[in-house]
Design an enzyme around this catalytic site. Structure first.
Site, PDB file in Angstrom:
ATOM      1  N   SER A 258       0.805  -1.226   0.000  1.00 15.08           N
ATOM      2  CA  SER A 258       0.000   0.000   0.000  1.00 15.08           C
ATOM      3  C   SER A 258       0.835   1.273   0.000  1.00 15.08           C
ATOM      4  CB  SER A 258      -0.929   0.013   1.214  1.00 15.08           C
ATOM      5  OG  SER A 258      -0.188  -0.029   2.412  1.00 15.08           O
TER       6      SER A 258
ATOM      7  N   LYS B 150      -6.167   2.986   8.984  1.00 11.66           N
ATOM      8  CA  LYS B 150      -5.309   4.029   8.408  1.00 11.66           C
ATOM      9  C   LYS B 150      -5.945   5.417   8.552  1.00 11.66           C
ATOM     10  CE  LYS B 150      -3.287   0.849   5.027  1.00 11.66           C
ATOM     11  NZ  LYS B 150      -3.183   0.473   3.601  1.00 11.66           N
TER      12      LYS B 150
END
Length: 827
Positions: A733, A776
Site C-alpha cells: 500500500s 489508516k
C-alpha cells in the site's frame, strides 16, 4: 509338534491327518491277536507309506499311534496279514488333510507294528517300533493308500571321546529338564538315562522332547551322529532356558499373589476389628463419599460407567498402592466437573443493551451483533416447541452455534467486552490466555499413564468456574506456537466446532464432556497467524480502534474514575478538563486503543496524590497548559511538525496498517551525483522493495510527462529512506506514496502537508485497492491530516467510520497515479 513328553503314559501321540489322539482304555477296545512278524530287521524294497501330520517317528524308539482315516485303516488291515512293515513319513504341511507324494518329506522311518487295537469308535490304536531310516523312491501306488520304493539309510557310530561327551551332556540336560516337569514319569526318565548307545540316546531323548516339526525332521535327516548330538544339545539347552524363565516368572507371580492375598486378609481383619471397636474405615468412608459426590454430579452415562468402574477398583486397592492416588485424583476430577450445573440466561434485550452501553463507549457494530445473538437465542427458547415440529430443526442439536472472534489492536477492549457479554447474559466468565501455548496436551490434557497427568486448560477452566455454560474467552489465539509436542491449534478445532464439541474428549478423562452450551469468544491482534481451518470456525468482528472524541469520552467515563480510585484520591481532589485529556491523547498516546492513555492518566493521578500527601495542595486542576508539567516532554509531534517535515521536496506522508492499529508513514527521497543506481533503506520487506522499484520504473517511463531530464538517471543516484528503520515494514500500500516522494524530489516541489495517501500501484500507473482503510484513516485523524487520497474502490470502506470523522476529513478516490500527483504535490 513332536510327541509331547508330559503325558506319555496317558495320552496317545497325535496324528493330525490319518490319526486322532485318544486314550487307550482296555475296557472298551477289541484286541486283535495277529501273528508277530518273523524278522523285523529285514526292510523290504517296497513299503506301504503312512503319512504323519505334525509328528516325526525315529528309529530305535517305540510309541503308540491312533489312526482314523479310511485309507489308513485299510493300510493297517492289509499289513496285519503280512510282515506288518510300514513306512512312516511326515507331511510338510501339518494342516493338509490328505497329503500326496509331493507333500511328503523324502526321509522317513521304517517301522514295525507290534500290536494294534480296534476301538468301538472305529479308530485303530497301534504300538509301533521304529527300525531304521529310509529314503523314498518312486511311488508305485496311490490308491487306496500310498506305496513307494524305499532305500534304507544306514547309520554308523564312531566311539570317540567327543561323541561320548556330547551324549553325556544331552542326557544330563534331559535330566535337568525332566526335573522341571514333574509330570514326566521317573521310570521313563531312568530308562532313557540308562541307554548308553549315543544314537539310541539321541532318538529316545528327541522322541520325548518338545521341538518344532522342522527341527525334528532335520534331526532325522542328519547322517553324522555328532551333528545329531550337537543339534539335540542346542534344542535341549534352549528348552531348559525357557523352562527356567517360566519357573522364575511363575514364582514371582506366586509371590505377588501371596502378598496381595496377605494384604487383603490383613485389611479385612483390620476392618473387622475397627467395626468391633466402633471405628470408621477411612478408605470405605472415602469410597462412600466419592459415591455420594458422583450421584450429585450426575455425569453422562459413559462417564458414570467409567467412574463406577474406577470406584470399584479403588475399593479393592490398599491406600498405600501407587495406583490408589492416580484413581483418587481421576475420580476427584469426574465429581468436580459441572456436568449438570448451569446458570440461567438473562436474555432481556433492554437489560443487555444497558449493560453494554454502561461498560463500553462506542463499538456500535459489536454491540448490535451481541444483541442479535441474544435475540435469536431468546426466540429459540420461547418457540422451542413450535420449532421442534419442523423436521429440519428437530434434527439439529441445541447449541450456541456461534464462535465470536474479536480482532483488533491492543487496548481496544476485546477482553473487557467479553466480560460485559457475560454480565449482560448473567453467565459466569472465564478467561484463558493461549499466548505461547505450544503443547497439544495443554488443550486436550495428558493421558493418565504420565506422571503428574491432568486435564487440559479447557476442562480446568470449566471446573474452576463451576458452570457448564460460561462465557469462555480464549485470549491471544493468534499467538499459539507449534513444535514437536503437537499442534495446539488443531486441538482447538474440536473445541470451537459447534457440530462436534458436545462430545469433547479430554485425554485425561477419556469420556465425553458437553461444551456445546459454552459461549466461546476468542481474541487476536491479527488474523494472518491464525490457521485457516480454525479461522473458518469463527465469526470475525474487527475492533479497529477509537477516534479522538471516543477516547475523550472513554477517559471521562471509565479511565479517569478508575485511576482516581486506584491511586487513593477522592473525586473532589482532582479535576481533569476534557481539553487536557485531548492534549494528552494528541501529544502522548497516539495509539488505536486506550491502554497507554490510561497509563498517562494514572501517572497524572500519582503525581497529584504525591502533592496532596505532601500537603502542597488540597485540590488540583489539570489544564492543557499543565499537562506537560506532569507528563514531561510530548512524545509525538503536532501538526506543525508534520508541516515542517513535508515542507522539503521529496517527503510524502503515507498510511500503514500494523497489528497495533494504523500509523502514518513518512517516505523520504534524495538524490546525489553518481551512477551507482537506486537504493532503499528502512528495514523494509520484499513487497515494499518491489513497490519502490515499480515506482521508479513508472517515473522513468514518464519522464517527458513529468518534465524530467531524460539523462537525469544516468548522472544521478536515488535513495529512498523510510524512517523508524528499527521497525520492520512491509506491504504494497506504500506504492503511491513512493511515486509521490520521487516526483516531488525530481520536480523540486513539496508535498501538501495536510494530505496523506495509500494505495498499490501498477507499472501502468493504476491504483489498486488495499486493506485496513479504517485503521489508516483513524491514524491520519490522530495525526491531524485533513485529506486522504485512497483507491476509488476503497471508498465503500468509509461507511465503517464514525460520522464525526467523515465530517471533519476529506476523502478523495483516485484511479491513476496522475490524479494523485495533481492532488498531492503543491503547485
Amino acid at each position: 509338534m513332536n510327541n509331547d513328553p508330559l503325558n506319555m503314559d496317558d495320552n496317545i501321540a497325535r496324528l493330525l491327518s490319518d490319526m486322532e489322539p485318544t486314550d487307550i482304555d482296555s475296557d472298551d477296545i477289541e484286541i486283535t491277536n495277529e501273528p508277530e512278524p518273523t524278522d523285523p530287521r529285514v526292510i523290504p524294497a517296497e513299503l506301504p507309506i503312512l503319512p504323519l501330520r505334525g509328528l516325526v517317528v525315529y528309529p530305535l524308539t517305540a510309541l503308540p499311534l491312533t489312526i482314523g482315516q479310511p485309507r489308513s485303516i485299510k493300510l493297517v488291515d492289509d499289513i496285519s496279514l503280512g510282515d506288518r512293515m510300514v513306512g512312516l513319513v511326515t507331511a510338510k504341511n501339518p494342516d493338509l488333510e490328505n497329503p500326496g507324494p509331493e507333500d511328503l518329506y523324502q526321509v522317513g522311518t521304517a517301522a514295525i507294528v507290534h500290536r494294534f487295537f480296534r476301538a468301538p469308535d472305529g479308530t485303530i490304536r497301534l504300538l509301533i517300533q521304529g527300525l531304521s531310516r529310509i529314503k523314498l523312491g518312486e511311488f508305485t501306488q496311490i490308491e487306496p493308500y500310498l506305496k513307494a520304493k524305499v532305500t534304507t539309510i544306514p547309520e554308523t557310530i564312531d566311539n570317540t571321546i567327543e561323541i561320548e561327551a556330547l551324549a553325556r551332556n544331552c542326557r544330563s540336560q534331559f535330566e535337568h529338564i525332566s526335573d522341571m516337569i514333574p509330570s514326566i514319569p521317573r521310570e521313563l526318565v531312568s530308562s532313557v538315562l540308562a541307554i548308553q548307545d549315543p544314537l539310541q540316546s539321541v532318538y529316545n531323548v528327541a522322541n520325548l522332547q518338545r521341538m518344532a516339526l522342522i527341527d525334528a525332521q532335520e534331526l532325522l535327516e542328519m547322517d553324522a551322529v555328532p551333528e545329531k548330538l550337537h543339534k539335540l544339545l542346542g534344542l535341549l539347552t534352549r528348552e531348559a532356558e525357557v523352562l527356567e524363565l517360566g519357573q522364575k516368572i511363575q514364582n514371582e507371580a506366586r509371590s505377588e499373589i501371596e502378598k496381595i492375598q496377605r494384604d487383603y486378609f490383613l485389611h479385612e481383619q483390620m476392618k473387622a476389628i475397627q467395626k468391633e471397636l466402633g471405628e470408621t474405615d477411612e478408605q470405605a468412608a472415602e469410597v462412600e463419599s466419592l459415591k455420594k459426590k458422583l450421584e450429585e454430579a450426575r455425569p453422562n452415562p459413559e462417564a458414570l460407567e467409567q467412574a463406577n468402574r474406577e470406584l470399584e477398583r479403588l475399593s479393592h486397592l490398599p491406600p498405600a498402592a501407587a495406583e490408589y492416588g492416580v484413581i483418587r485424583s481421576y475420580l476427584d476430577w469426574i465429581t468436580a466437573l459441572p456436568w449438570q450445573k448451569s446458570t440461567e440466561d438473562n436474555l432481556e434485550i433492554p437489560h443487555a443493551r444497558s449493560v453494554l452501553n454502561q461498560d463500553h463507549y462506542g463499538l456500535t457494530e459489536i454491540k448490535d451483533r451481541i444483541l442479535e445473538y441474544l435475540a435469536v437465542r431468546k426466540l429459540r427458547l420461547e418457540r422451542k416447541d413450535d420449532l421442534a415440529k419442523n423436521p429440519i430443526d428437530s434434527l439439529r442439536k441445541d447449541r450456541e452455534g456461534v464462535i465470536l472472534c474479536f480482532i483488533g489492536p491492543p487496548g481496544v477492549g476485546k477482553t473487557s467486552l467479553g466480560q460485559s457479554i457475560a454480565h449482560a447474559m448473567g453467565r459466569k466468565f472465564i478467561r484463558v490466555s493461549l499466548g505461547g501455548v505450544h503443547d497439544e496436551a495443554e488443550i486436550r490434557g495428558h493421558r493418565r499413564t504420565y506422571i503428574g497427568a491432568m486435564p487440559g486448560r479447557i476442562l480446568q477452566a470449566i471446573r474452576r468456574v463451576g458452570s457448564n455454560n460460561p462465557v469462555f474467552m480464549l485470549d491471544e489465539i493468534d499467538k499459539l506456537t507449534l513444535d514437536f509436542h503437537g499442534d495446539p491449534a488443531s486441538a482447538l478445532l474440536e473445541v470451537l466446532d459447534p457440530e462436534q464439541n458436545d462430545t469433547f474428549r479430554d485425554n485425561y478423562l477419556e469420556v465425553p464432556f458437553d461444551l456445546s452450551q459454552v459461549m466461546f469468544i476468542t481474541t487476536a491482534n491479527q488474523p494472518d497467524t491464525i490457521p485457516q481451518p480454525l479461522l473458518d470456525r469463527m465469526e470475525i468482528i474487527h475492533l479497529s480502534g477509537y477516534t479522538e472524541r471516543e477516547k475523550v469520552e472513554i477517559a471521562k467515563k471509565y479511565l479517569l474514575p478508575r485511576q482516581i480510585h486506584e491511586n487513593g484520591l477522592l473525586p473532589g481532589e482532582i479535576k481533569v478538563l476534557p481539553s487536557a485529556i485531548q492534549t494528552t491523547i494528541r501529544a502522548y498516546t497516539r495509539e488505536a486503543g486506550v491502554r497507554n492513555l490510561e497509563r498517562e492518566i494514572g501517572s497524572i493521578c500519582r503525581k497529584v496524590a504525591t502533592e496532596i500527601s505532601e500537603k502542597k495542595a488540597t485540590q488540583v486542576k489539570i489544564t492543557p497548559a499543565s499537562v506537560e508539567s506532569y507528563l514531561g516532554k510530548p512524545h509525538f509531534m503536532e501538526t506543525e511538525e508534520i508541516n515542517r517535515r513535508t515542507s522539503i521536496p521529496g517527503v510524502a506522508t503515507g498510511l500503514a496498517w500494523t497489528p497495533f492499529g494504523g500509523e502514518i508513514l513518512f517516505i523520504e527521497s534524495t538524490m546525489m551525483p553518481g551512477a551507482k543506481g537506486f537504493q532503499i533503506t528502512g528495514s523494509i520487506g520484499n513487497v515494499m522493495q518491489e513497490s519502490a522499484r515499480a515506482a521508479l520504473s513508472y517515473v522513468r517511463a514518464h519522464t517527458s510527462d513529468l518534465k524530467i531530464s531524460p539523462d537525469f538517471f544516468e548522472k544521478n543516484d536515488l535513495h529512498i529512506h523510510i524512517p523508524s528503520g528499527a521497525q520492520p515494514k512491509d506491504g504494497p500500500s506504500a506504492g503511491v506514496t513512493l511515486v509521490v516522494s520521487l516526483v516531488s524530489l525530481l520536480q523540486n516541489r513539496p508535498v501538501r502537508p495536510d494530505v496523506a495517501m495509500t494505495g498499490e500501484i501498477t507499472l501502468r500507473g493504476q491504483i489498486m485497492p488495499v486493506g485496513g482503510v479504517k485503521e489508516k484513516v483513524l491514524a491520519a485523524h490522530r495525526a491531524g491530516i485533513k485529506t486522504v487520497l485512497m483507491p476509488e474502490m476503497n471508498l465503500n470502506d468509509l461507511k465503517d467510520l464514525p460520522q464525526d470523522i467523515q465530517d471533519k476529513m476529506k476523502f478523495i478516490g483516485v484511479d491513476t497515479v496522475a490524479e494523485v500527483l495533481k492532488l498531492a504535490i503543491s503547485k
